[in-house]
Design an enzyme around this catalytic site. Sequence first.
Site, PDB file in Angstrom:
ATOM      1  CG  HIS A   1      -1.993   1.001   1.156  1.00  0.00           C
ATOM      2  ND1 HIS A   1      -1.760   2.345   1.381  1.00  0.00           N
ATOM      3  CD2 HIS A   1      -3.312   0.892   0.855  1.00  0.00           C
ATOM      4  CE1 HIS A   1      -2.897   3.010   1.224  1.00  0.00           C
ATOM      5  NE2 HIS A   1      -3.846   2.154   0.903  1.00  0.00           N
TER       6      HIS A   1
ATOM      7  CD  GLU B   1      -5.484   1.612  -3.039  1.00  0.00           C
ATOM      8  OE1 GLU B   1      -6.651   1.680  -2.638  1.00  0.00           O
ATOM      9  OE2 GLU B   1      -4.516   1.599  -2.277  1.00  0.00           O
TER      10      GLU B   1
ATOM     11  N   GLY C   1      -8.117   8.803  -0.031  1.00  0.00           N
ATOM     12  CA  GLY C   1      -8.559   9.588   1.119  1.00  0.00           C
ATOM     13  C   GLY C   1      -8.860  11.040   0.809  1.00  0.00           C
TER      14      GLY C   1
ATOM     15  CB  SER D   1     -12.050   8.942  -3.520  1.00  0.00           C
ATOM     16  OG  SER D   1     -11.091   9.642  -2.758  1.00  0.00           O
TER      17      SER D   1
HETATM   18  P1  PGA Z   1      -9.844   5.608   0.265  1.00  0.00           P
HETATM   19  O1  PGA Z   1      -8.514   4.739   0.447  1.00  0.00           O
HETATM   20  O2  PGA Z   1     -10.935   4.691  -0.153  1.00  0.00           O
HETATM   21  O3  PGA Z   1     -10.061   6.201   1.634  1.00  0.00           O
HETATM   22  O4  PGA Z   1      -9.548   6.654  -0.748  1.00  0.00           O
HETATM   23  C1  PGA Z   1      -8.181   3.738  -0.463  1.00  0.00           C
HETATM   24  C2  PGA Z   1      -7.015   2.984   0.102  1.00  0.00           C
HETATM   25  O5  PGA Z   1      -6.133   3.605   0.719  1.00  0.00           O
HETATM   26  O6  PGA Z   1      -6.929   1.751  -0.061  1.00  0.00           O
END
Ligand code: PGA
Length: 221
Positions: free
Chosen positions: A97, A146, A152, A182
């Site tokens: 991640h 991602e 976030g 998101s």
């Molecule tokens: P989010 O995070 O859905 O809050 O944007 C995704 C993630 O970090 O896996």
Amino acid sequence: MSDRLPLVVANLKANLNLEDITSWLAAVGPHSKDFPGTIIFSPSYPFLAAAGQEIKKNNFNIKLASQDISKFTEGAHTGEVSASQIKDIVPYTLIGHSERRDSFRESEDDLTAKVENATDANIEPIFCVQGENTNIPQAVKIVAYEPVFAIGTNNPQDPTETVKVISKIKSRGDYLVLYGGSVSGDNAKSYVESASANGLLVGATNSLDPQNFIAILKALS
Ligand code: PGA
């Protein structure tokens, strides 16, 4: 990987305590029974075993993932959790991640060791990449794309861009590719239908409140 698609991962990050997690499962669990894909729940390490018991007791269609796994095999590594320790609890683990790459300086070698340890223990890695060219270790079958700007921020990537990146990642190997960043009940369907994602990685933005996560499941049902 024999689980049904789409895969929808709830990555709680370092949030929620045992009581919250029990309530989360009580709220989401009943929706798992007729969900056509696979729900993968990823709370922090201390809650995985209790979550597993709750899922089994209630016959929920929910699988577990750890948010990370040690680059070491079992032994003298204080604070680490080795793959062999949790192989009977989690069928999946997140690896790479962007928050771990940034905050814990995880290197390509670290990530490759983690993937090897996971697969040796029969744990399926969900390997996070930040772009179409991010290195992907051998043995990875599930990739989570991602883009960092979307994590976030409530600023998801436009699915017309996502589809291009996903198709480039798929051209590099026989991968299932999830989208994360998101994700919400309003946009979930567009990633799976228009952007050809095989699932979604949902972080703190919409996984902590079970109702927001249920909205994503409903959008995909
Ligand atoms: P989010 O995070 O859905 O809050 O944007 C995704 C993630 O970090 O896996």
